[in-house]
Design a protein around this motif. Structure first.
Motif, PDB file in Angstrom:
ATOM      1  N   ILE A   6     -45.312 -30.320 -16.602  1.00 51.74           N
ATOM      2  CA  ILE A   6     -44.442 -29.230 -16.538  1.00 51.74           C
ATOM      3  C   ILE A   6     -43.091 -29.150 -15.852  1.00 51.74           C
ATOM      4  N   ASP A   7     -42.867 -30.339 -15.152  1.00 52.36           N
ATOM      5  CA  ASP A   7     -41.779 -30.618 -14.304  1.00 52.36           C
ATOM      6  C   ASP A   7     -40.941 -31.478 -14.528  1.00 52.36           C
ATOM      7  N   ARG A  27     -42.836 -31.817 -20.909  1.00 57.88           N
ATOM      8  CA  ARG A  27     -42.340 -30.474 -21.292  1.00 57.88           C
ATOM      9  C   ARG A  27     -41.709 -29.788 -19.972  1.00 57.88           C
ATOM     10  N   ASP A  29     -39.266 -28.062 -19.506  1.00 57.40           N
ATOM     11  CA  ASP A  29     -38.836 -26.725 -19.706  1.00 57.40           C
ATOM     12  C   ASP A  29     -39.543 -25.625 -20.174  1.00 57.40           C
ATOM     13  N   ILE A  30     -41.024 -25.818 -19.896  1.00 59.83           N
ATOM     14  CA  ILE A  30     -41.790 -25.007 -20.582  1.00 59.83           C
ATOM     15  C   ILE A  30     -41.831 -23.768 -19.426  1.00 59.83           C
ATOM     16  N   SER A  31     -42.072 -22.724 -20.074  1.00 57.51           N
ATOM     17  CA  SER A  31     -41.841 -21.391 -19.202  1.00 57.51           C
ATOM     18  C   SER A  31     -43.638 -21.053 -19.043  1.00 57.51           C
ATOM     19  N   ARG A  32     -43.632 -20.192 -17.818  1.00 56.50           N
ATOM     20  CA  ARG A  32     -44.953 -19.941 -17.425  1.00 56.50           C
ATOM     21  C   ARG A  32     -45.952 -19.206 -18.583  1.00 56.50           C
ATOM     22  N   GLY A  33     -45.266 -18.503 -19.458  1.00 54.17           N
ATOM     23  CA  GLY A  33     -46.117 -17.935 -20.541  1.00 54.17           C
ATOM     24  C   GLY A  33     -46.530 -19.131 -21.614  1.00 54.17           C
ATOM     25  N   GLU A  34     -45.645 -19.945 -21.847  1.00 53.94           N
ATOM     26  CA  GLU A  34     -46.080 -21.038 -22.796  1.00 53.94           C
ATOM     27  C   GLU A  34     -47.091 -21.855 -22.142  1.00 53.94           C
ATOM     28  N   LYS A  50     -42.942 -25.908 -10.207  1.00 55.03           N
ATOM     29  CA  LYS A  50     -42.097 -24.753 -10.899  1.00 55.03           C
ATOM     30  C   LYS A  50     -42.847 -23.422 -10.807  1.00 55.03           C
ATOM     31  N   THR A  51     -44.227 -23.578 -11.011  1.00 52.91           N
ATOM     32  CA  THR A  51     -44.956 -22.372 -10.874  1.00 52.91           C
ATOM     33  C   THR A  51     -46.263 -22.548 -10.257  1.00 52.91           C
TER      34      THR A  51
END
Length: 312
Positions: A6-7, A27, A29-34, A50-51
């Motif tokens: 995810i990063d 991925r 560019d994945i968002s936290r929601g995704e 990232k998160t």
């Protein structure tokens, strides 16, 4: 097994994992929601910072067998949840320990020899030899706070400088070796000319270096922090520098690194630090070299696949 990354990573990460038989979804560019929506489909998760990998993320990761952190710090991960649920954790401090050690040495040498000031002056037509008289590292006592991967690599890099090296690590014993003398923190407070911090951020180390603890050092010393900024705050640094408890500070990390989001008090305190000639900054890049970017992947994949042997 399927792995989600995810990063942003060095491009070698995908072929390295695929060579070990993993299916990989890259991925960055994945968002936290995704992430929350899809994490349940994966056996492995590879991250940087990232998160937060907290309970909200992990409760939905029903198939998750491991989390792999491409770097050293684990303060952004719910370690308790991983342990309670038998999820393996891998990280790669071996991949950037040499980079951190070299950066710490470089910062010391730069400040001692006034290289930033000298370079600026010569570029502007100023030839001031006396004003740029330096200080030698040789003969000094260096204290290392935390003797894990980073601390040990730093100690190795010091061996050619004719310094006395003391190391303190609360969670180790019998770690004295050819590079360091095992010491108590009180010994370091008594003898150190330089203190280099190499501990992770935990509830114990957060704000560990209070002004009261710094006051117990017997003589003024230089502080090097390439670990985590939250171990010592802006106000503490300013007070210690103003009172000459600290002769200088070398900071790759800060209490708050989101400089555009500092509180009003933090802005004032940080501005005071930036105006001091005996303070040197870098933007959390001690472990961020071209070589470490690749080595972190290599170490991480070997650990995930059970093939890691540390020869360092």
């Amino acid at each position: 097994m399927t792995v989600l990354i995810i990063d942003q990573m060095h491009p070698s990460i995908v072929p390295l994992l695929e060579a070990e038989g993993f299916g990989v979804d890259y991925r960055p560019d994945i968002s936290r929601g995704e992430l929350l929506a899809c994490i349940g489909a994966y056996d492995g998760l590879v991250i940087r910072s990232k998160t937060p990998i907290d309970r909200e993320v992990l409760v939905g990761a029903k198939k998750l067998r491991f989390v792999a952190r491409a770097g050293a710090g684990l303060d952004n991960i719910d370690l308790e949840f991983l342990e309670q649920n038998g999820i393996a954790l891998y990280h790669a401090p071996e991949g950037n320990r040499d980079a951190v050690a070299e950066h710490a040495i470089g910062m010391i040498l730069m400040l001692f020899n006034k290289l930033g000031q000298a370079d600026f002056q010569v570029r502007n037509g100023i030839w001031d030899r006396e004003g740029n008289r330096g200080e030698e590292l040789s003969g000094k006592t260096v204290g290392i706070f935390g003797y894990g991967n980073m601390g040990k690599s730093f100690a190795k890099r010091l061996r050619g400088f004719d310094v006395n090296v003391l190391a303190f690590d609360k969670y180790l014993s019998g770690y004295g070796d050819e590079w360091v003398e095992e010491a108590t923190f009180e010994q370091i407070q008594r003898d150190a000319d330089i203190l280099s911090i190499h501990v992770p951020l935990t509830s114990e180390t957060r704000n560990y270096f209070t002004i009261e603890r710094l006051e117990r050092f017997r003589k003024p010393f230089y502080l090097v922090n390439t670990a985590r900024g939250e171990v010592i705050g802006f106000d503490t640094l300013n007070e210690a520098l103003s009172r000459k408890i600290l002769k200088g500070a070398l900071l790759d990390v800060l209490e708050n690194e989101r400089l555009q989001a500092l509180s009003t008090a933090q802005k004032i305190s940080f501005q005071q630090l930036t105006e001091r000639k005996n303070v040197l900054f870098s933007p959390h890049v001690a472990g961020w070299t071209n070589e470490s970017y690749l080595k972190i992947n290599q170490v991480l994949v070997k650990k995930i696949s059970g093939k890691w042997t540390d020869l360092g």
